[in-house]
Design a protein around this motif. Structure first.
Motif, PDB file in Angstrom:
ATOM      1  N   ARG A 312      24.537   3.454 136.389  1.00 33.24           N
ATOM      2  CA  ARG A 312      25.595   3.804 137.188  1.00 33.24           C
ATOM      3  C   ARG A 312      26.566   2.714 137.063  1.00 33.24           C
ATOM      4  O   ARG A 312      27.606   3.083 136.246  1.00 33.24           O
ATOM      5  CB  ARG A 312      24.883   4.412 138.075  1.00 33.24           C
ATOM      6  CG  ARG A 312      25.856   5.712 138.331  1.00 33.24           C
ATOM      7  CD  ARG A 312      25.707   6.603 139.129  1.00 33.24           C
ATOM      8  NE  ARG A 312      24.462   6.886 139.716  1.00 33.24           N
ATOM      9  CZ  ARG A 312      23.712   6.392 141.209  1.00 33.24           C
ATOM     10  NH1 ARG A 312      24.938   5.884 141.977  1.00 33.24           N
ATOM     11  NH2 ARG A 312      23.017   6.489 141.579  1.00 33.24           N
ATOM     12  N   ARG A 313      26.362   2.084 137.806  1.00 37.80           N
ATOM     13  CA  ARG A 313      27.974   0.904 138.309  1.00 37.80           C
ATOM     14  C   ARG A 313      28.232  -0.032 137.577  1.00 37.80           C
ATOM     15  O   ARG A 313      29.315   0.230 136.895  1.00 37.80           O
ATOM     16  CB  ARG A 313      27.248  -0.436 139.601  1.00 37.80           C
ATOM     17  CG  ARG A 313      28.258  -1.135 139.813  1.00 37.80           C
ATOM     18  CD  ARG A 313      29.755  -0.526 140.056  1.00 37.80           C
ATOM     19  NE  ARG A 313      30.558  -1.236 140.643  1.00 37.80           N
ATOM     20  CZ  ARG A 313      31.707  -1.853 140.092  1.00 37.80           C
ATOM     21  NH1 ARG A 313      31.883  -0.524 139.145  1.00 37.80           N
ATOM     22  NH2 ARG A 313      32.161  -2.100 140.480  1.00 37.80           N
ATOM     23  N   MET A 314      27.196  -0.268 135.991  1.00 40.70           N
ATOM     24  CA  MET A 314      27.478  -1.038 135.018  1.00 40.70           C
ATOM     25  C   MET A 314      28.007   0.254 134.337  1.00 40.70           C
ATOM     26  O   MET A 314      29.032  -0.522 133.832  1.00 40.70           O
ATOM     27  CB  MET A 314      26.562  -1.682 134.478  1.00 40.70           C
ATOM     28  CG  MET A 314      25.995  -2.856 135.093  1.00 40.70           C
ATOM     29  SD  MET A 314      24.647  -3.782 134.796  1.00 40.70           S
ATOM     30  CE  MET A 314      24.234  -4.033 133.104  1.00 40.70           C
ATOM     31  N   ALA A 315      27.576   0.781 134.367  1.00 39.66           N
ATOM     32  CA  ALA A 315      28.910   2.414 133.163  1.00 39.66           C
ATOM     33  C   ALA A 315      30.496   2.285 133.087  1.00 39.66           C
ATOM     34  O   ALA A 315      30.680   2.558 132.900  1.00 39.66           O
ATOM     35  CB  ALA A 315      28.333   3.425 133.099  1.00 39.66           C
ATOM     36  N   THR A 316      30.553   1.759 134.709  1.00 36.32           N
ATOM     37  CA  THR A 316      32.273   1.685 134.965  1.00 36.32           C
ATOM     38  C   THR A 316      33.092   0.441 135.141  1.00 36.32           C
ATOM     39  O   THR A 316      33.872   0.307 134.644  1.00 36.32           O
ATOM     40  CB  THR A 316      32.279   2.257 136.650  1.00 36.32           C
ATOM     41  OG1 THR A 316      32.172   1.462 137.432  1.00 36.32           O
ATOM     42  CG2 THR A 316      31.070   3.296 137.008  1.00 36.32           C
ATOM     43  N   LEU A 317      31.541   0.165 134.244  1.00 35.69           N
ATOM     44  CA  LEU A 317      32.870  -1.277 134.190  1.00 35.69           C
ATOM     45  C   LEU A 317      33.530  -1.537 132.988  1.00 35.69           C
ATOM     46  O   LEU A 317      32.755  -0.876 132.115  1.00 35.69           O
ATOM     47  CB  LEU A 317      31.849  -2.806 133.732  1.00 35.69           C
ATOM     48  CG  LEU A 317      30.951  -2.568 135.134  1.00 35.69           C
ATOM     49  CD1 LEU A 317      29.250  -3.924 134.324  1.00 35.69           C
ATOM     50  CD2 LEU A 317      32.206  -3.524 136.069  1.00 35.69           C
ATOM     51  N   ARG A 318      35.215  -1.836 132.638  1.00 28.61           N
ATOM     52  CA  ARG A 318      35.712  -1.665 131.882  1.00 28.61           C
ATOM     53  C   ARG A 318      35.970  -3.488 130.990  1.00 28.61           C
ATOM     54  O   ARG A 318      36.412  -4.798 132.077  1.00 28.61           O
ATOM     55  CB  ARG A 318      37.117  -1.547 132.111  1.00 28.61           C
ATOM     56  CG  ARG A 318      36.794  -0.673 132.952  1.00 28.61           C
ATOM     57  CD  ARG A 318      38.501   0.393 133.465  1.00 28.61           C
ATOM     58  NE  ARG A 318      39.422  -0.057 132.408  1.00 28.61           N
ATOM     59  CZ  ARG A 318      39.239   1.592 131.898  1.00 28.61           C
ATOM     60  NH1 ARG A 318      38.613   1.666 131.672  1.00 28.61           N
ATOM     61  NH2 ARG A 318      40.402   1.242 131.129  1.00 28.61           N
ATOM     62  N   VAL A 319      35.599  -3.620 129.973  1.00 27.72           N
ATOM     63  CA  VAL A 319      35.329  -4.882 129.318  1.00 27.72           C
ATOM     64  C   VAL A 319      36.390  -4.484 128.289  1.00 27.72           C
ATOM     65  O   VAL A 319      36.926  -3.913 127.310  1.00 27.72           O
ATOM     66  CB  VAL A 319      33.999  -4.554 128.186  1.00 27.72           C
ATOM     67  CG1 VAL A 319      34.347  -6.026 127.442  1.00 27.72           C
ATOM     68  CG2 VAL A 319      33.020  -4.655 129.345  1.00 27.72           C
ATOM     69  N   GLY A 320      36.959  -5.644 127.858  1.00 29.66           N
ATOM     70  CA  GLY A 320      38.478  -5.322 127.085  1.00 29.66           C
ATOM     71  C   GLY A 320      40.009  -7.070 127.446  1.00 29.66           C
ATOM     72  O   GLY A 320      40.148  -7.717 128.214  1.00 29.66           O
ATOM     73  N   GLN A 365      39.238  -8.251 117.241  1.00 27.63           N
ATOM     74  CA  GLN A 365      38.940  -8.925 117.417  1.00 27.63           C
ATOM     75  C   GLN A 365      38.878  -9.858 118.639  1.00 27.63           C
ATOM     76  O   GLN A 365      38.608  -9.426 119.897  1.00 27.63           O
ATOM     77  CB  GLN A 365      40.510  -9.086 116.837  1.00 27.63           C
ATOM     78  CG  GLN A 365      41.773 -10.636 116.714  1.00 27.63           C
ATOM     79  CD  GLN A 365      41.436 -10.557 115.481  1.00 27.63           C
ATOM     80  OE1 GLN A 365      40.386 -10.298 114.611  1.00 27.63           O
ATOM     81  NE2 GLN A 365      41.829 -12.133 114.540  1.00 27.63           N
ATOM     82  N   GLY A 366      38.598 -11.683 118.584  1.00 28.26           N
ATOM     83  CA  GLY A 366      38.175 -11.876 119.682  1.00 28.26           C
ATOM     84  C   GLY A 366      36.416 -12.122 119.903  1.00 28.26           C
ATOM     85  O   GLY A 366      35.798 -11.893 119.358  1.00 28.26           O
ATOM     86  N   TYR A 367      36.417 -12.426 120.943  1.00 28.49           N
ATOM     87  CA  TYR A 367      34.256 -12.999 121.283  1.00 28.49           C
ATOM     88  C   TYR A 367      34.401 -12.191 122.659  1.00 28.49           C
ATOM     89  O   TYR A 367      34.781 -12.419 124.536  1.00 28.49           O
ATOM     90  CB  TYR A 367      34.904 -14.135 121.520  1.00 28.49           C
ATOM     91  CG  TYR A 367      36.005 -15.022 120.370  1.00 28.49           C
ATOM     92  CD1 TYR A 367      35.293 -15.794 118.778  1.00 28.49           C
ATOM     93  CD2 TYR A 367      35.918 -16.694 121.118  1.00 28.49           C
ATOM     94  CE1 TYR A 367      36.006 -16.235 118.536  1.00 28.49           C
ATOM     95  CE2 TYR A 367      36.822 -17.149 120.655  1.00 28.49           C
ATOM     96  CZ  TYR A 367      36.651 -17.379 119.208  1.00 28.49           C
ATOM     97  OH  TYR A 367      37.756 -17.756 118.107  1.00 28.49           O
ATOM     98  N   TRP A 368      33.712 -11.398 122.596  1.00 29.96           N
ATOM     99  CA  TRP A 368      32.869 -10.196 123.536  1.00 29.96           C
ATOM    100  C   TRP A 368      31.786 -10.238 123.237  1.00 29.96           C
ATOM    101  O   TRP A 368      30.830 -10.338 122.379  1.00 29.96           O
ATOM    102  CB  TRP A 368      34.137  -9.002 122.881  1.00 29.96           C
ATOM    103  CG  TRP A 368      35.478  -9.267 122.573  1.00 29.96           C
ATOM    104  CD1 TRP A 368      35.755  -9.247 121.786  1.00 29.96           C
ATOM    105  CD2 TRP A 368      36.288  -9.062 123.386  1.00 29.96           C
ATOM    106  NE1 TRP A 368      37.012  -9.304 122.092  1.00 29.96           N
ATOM    107  CE2 TRP A 368      37.344  -8.897 123.379  1.00 29.96           C
ATOM    108  CE3 TRP A 368      36.161  -9.163 125.355  1.00 29.96           C
ATOM    109  CZ2 TRP A 368      38.992  -9.106 123.437  1.00 29.96           C
ATOM    110  CZ3 TRP A 368      37.503  -9.064 125.501  1.00 29.96           C
ATOM    111  CH2 TRP A 368      38.479  -8.728 125.210  1.00 29.96           C
ATOM    112  N   PHE A 369      31.406 -10.000 124.518  1.00 32.38           N
ATOM    113  CA  PHE A 369      29.997  -9.943 125.080  1.00 32.38           C
ATOM    114  C   PHE A 369      29.762  -8.973 125.686  1.00 32.38           C
ATOM    115  O   PHE A 369      30.314  -8.893 126.965  1.00 32.38           O
ATOM    116  CB  PHE A 369      28.826 -11.068 125.211  1.00 32.38           C
ATOM    117  CG  PHE A 369      27.739 -10.515 125.165  1.00 32.38           C
ATOM    118  CD1 PHE A 369      27.183 -11.114 123.651  1.00 32.38           C
ATOM    119  CD2 PHE A 369      26.732  -9.799 126.259  1.00 32.38           C
ATOM    120  CE1 PHE A 369      24.794 -10.876 123.787  1.00 32.38           C
ATOM    121  CE2 PHE A 369      25.266  -9.844 125.975  1.00 32.38           C
ATOM    122  CZ  PHE A 369      24.671 -10.339 124.826  1.00 32.38           C
ATOM    123  N   ALA A 370      28.775  -7.371 125.491  1.00 34.24           N
ATOM    124  CA  ALA A 370      28.415  -6.186 126.417  1.00 34.24           C
ATOM    125  C   ALA A 370      27.592  -6.840 127.895  1.00 34.24           C
ATOM    126  O   ALA A 370      27.279  -7.636 127.750  1.00 34.24           O
ATOM    127  CB  ALA A 370      28.296  -5.150 125.654  1.00 34.24           C
TER     128      ALA A 370
END
Ligand code: NDP
Length: 475
Positions: A312-320, A365-370
């Motif tokens: 539940r907590r991870m679902a609120t993390l904002r990646v970007g 664009q860029g390097y990302w990992f969920a």
């Protein structure tokens, strides 16, 4: 969940030059013909930020010679005088902290709220702290007349560029040594801005030299016969090579290497707080943290509750966008690191662990990992043994404290660990038996300049921070 409006920090507070030279003997100079140039990019956009000189063997010679010349007068200064320079540097860092935080987020990819609220305050705190020691070395417990070692060769990684610089340079200078420091190839800019701060603080030329470049520059520096002390933070593999090359010389060596820390949650722990600690333990700085709590050990009786709350907590993390003040998880530092994270995660899939990530849209664009968790992990899985150095958590379970200890210590590393329980006696009993340099109780990833940090086993040797951190720079 409601949507946040963008809240970008201003990029215009930092002025990045198109190119940078090496900082040797108090001046920026181009690389010699034995060197070259390379580009540093913003990992969130792949935009080139600047072209940076790559030091060759002649440049390493020049930097070591400059540090050697500066050593006599610098070490002869009364400690109280050296302290004035360190205090001045600390205050300039505070004054320029917004600029430096934006720079660090641009070059490294870390979220601005971390560079602004964690990295930069700690960088200044390290210089303040060691400034305080400079005139009290005789009381540090290392003899009545402790002497500096000479020229320190310092090689640092890309995960906390300016903070690792502070961990290395502040104690070295306080103790009367001079330094040649090589930042990582993917994050050279904040060290070059620090060079400018040294000039602004009127630090005598040659006391701090910054040479940028790749691994070969690092190798030439640590193998240079003119250095008296080597301090390295990075991978265990490179640490091993350096230990080999330094063996049999008079050089002193400290190594701060990898980790695969256990974060142990008992069923009586306050679960919401523990979940915050788990999230901070593995997703802080995209998991590019040597002491990250990358192995979660949950007591079986609390497993369902912890996993539900964690998801539940991870679902609120904002990646970007790292410069957005609401971002929790920024960009992966480099394409090479991203492919290493993919590779180990795929190994986790093929070994039979179950992967889960919240719904999250990654920038094109860029390097990302969920942010990712693997459940059904056993101790034999490579994702439970190897340092992934990314936002990937392996979840294991245990029934008794003995089993938790057994599993936590079943690793070639020994840098850190976390224990979550209401019982103080259990915390003390666990801390006593965990083979880890740092054990956090009901918290995780807490750093303080007064507190020593370092590892057991393949996590390296020597301590940085605190009074203990002075020992590495004194004879
Ligand atoms: P490295 O250990 O290669 O890099 C650390 C520093 O050492 C960098 O400045 C690097 O330069 C330099 N270096 C590389 N080779 C040599 C050498 N032979 N002699 C002297 N210096 C050298 O780490 P990576 O960046 O390659 O990361 C690989 C893995 O290491 C990660 O996936 C992670 O698991 C682990 N790691 C652990 C860290 C920690 O804090 N414990 C930090 C960073 C990585 P350059 O950057 O130019 O290659």
């Amino acid at each position: 969940m409601f949507e946040y409006a963008p809240a970008p920090e201003s990029r215009s507070v930092v002025d990045i030059a198109p190119s940078y030279g090496l900082f040797i003997d108090g001046s920026f100079v181009p690389a010699s013909p034995s060197g070259g140039v390379f580009k540093t990019v913003n990992p969130a956009s792949e935009e080139v930020l600047a072209e940076v000189a790559s030091a060759g063997v002649e440049d390493v010679d020049l930097a070591v010679a400059a540090a050697r010349r500066a050593f006599g007068p610098w070490s002869a200064l009364p400690g109280a005088e050296r302290a004035k320079y360190l205090f001045r540097i600390a205050r300039i860092i505070q004054e320029r902290s917004r600029e430096l935080a934006v720079l660090e987020s641009l070059d490294n990819g870390k979220p601005i709220k971390e560079s602004r609220d964690v990295d930069l305050p700690l960088v200044a705190a390290h210089f303040f702290y060691y400034a305080g020691w400079a005139d009290k070395l005789a009381y540090a417990g290392y003899g009545q007349n402790p002497r500096p070692l000479g020229v320190a060769a310092q090689v640092i990684p890309w995960n906390f560029p300016l903070l690792m610089l502070a961990w290395k340079i502040a104690p070295a200078l306080a103790a009367g040594n001079t330094v040649v420091l090589k930042p990582a190839e993917t994050t050279p800019l904040s060290a070059l801005f620090f060079a400018d701060i040294c000039r602004q603080a009127d630090l005598p030329p040659g006391v701090v030299n910054i040479i940028t470049g790749a691994g070969e520059t690092g190798r030439a520096l640590v193998e240079h016969p003119g250095v008296d002390k080597v301090a390295f933070t990075g991978s265990t593999e490179v640490g091993r090579q350096i230990a080999g090359s330094v063996a049999g010389t008079r050089k002193r060596l400290t190594l701060e290497l990898g980790g695969k820390a256990a974060n142990i949650v008992f069923d009586d722990a306050p679960i919401d707080q523990a979940v915050e600690g788990i999230v901070n333990g593995i997703f802080f700085n995209q998991g590019h943290v040597c002491c990250a709590g990358s192995r979660l050990l949950v007591q079986e009786s609390a497993y369902d509750e912890v996993l539900t709350a964690l998801k539940r907590r991870m679902a609120t993390l904002r990646v970007g966008d790292p410069l957005d003040k609401n971002t929790d998880i920024g960009a992966i530092n480099s394409a090479a690191q991203l492919s290493r994270i993919h590779e180990l995660s795929e190994i986790g899939d093929s070994e039979g662990a179950q992967r889960w990530s919240p719904q999250c849209e990654l920038p094109a664009q860029g390097y990302w990992f969920a942010p990712t968790i693997f459940t059904g992990v056993t101790q034999a899985h490579r994702i439970a043994r190897e340092e992934i150095f990314g936002p990937v958590l392996s979840v294991l379970t245990f029934r008794t404290p003995d089993e938790a200890i057994e599993k936590a210590n079943n690793t070639p590393y020994g840098l850190s660990a976390g224990v979550w329980t209401e019982k103080g006696s259990l915390i003390l009993a666990m801390a006593d038996r965990l083979r880890a340099g740092v054990v956090w109780a009901n918290t995780f990833n807490k750093f303080d300049p007064t507190s020593p940090f370092g590892g057991y086993k393949e996590s390296g040797y020597g301590r940085e921070g605190g009074r203990h951190g002075l020992e590495a720079y004194l004879a």
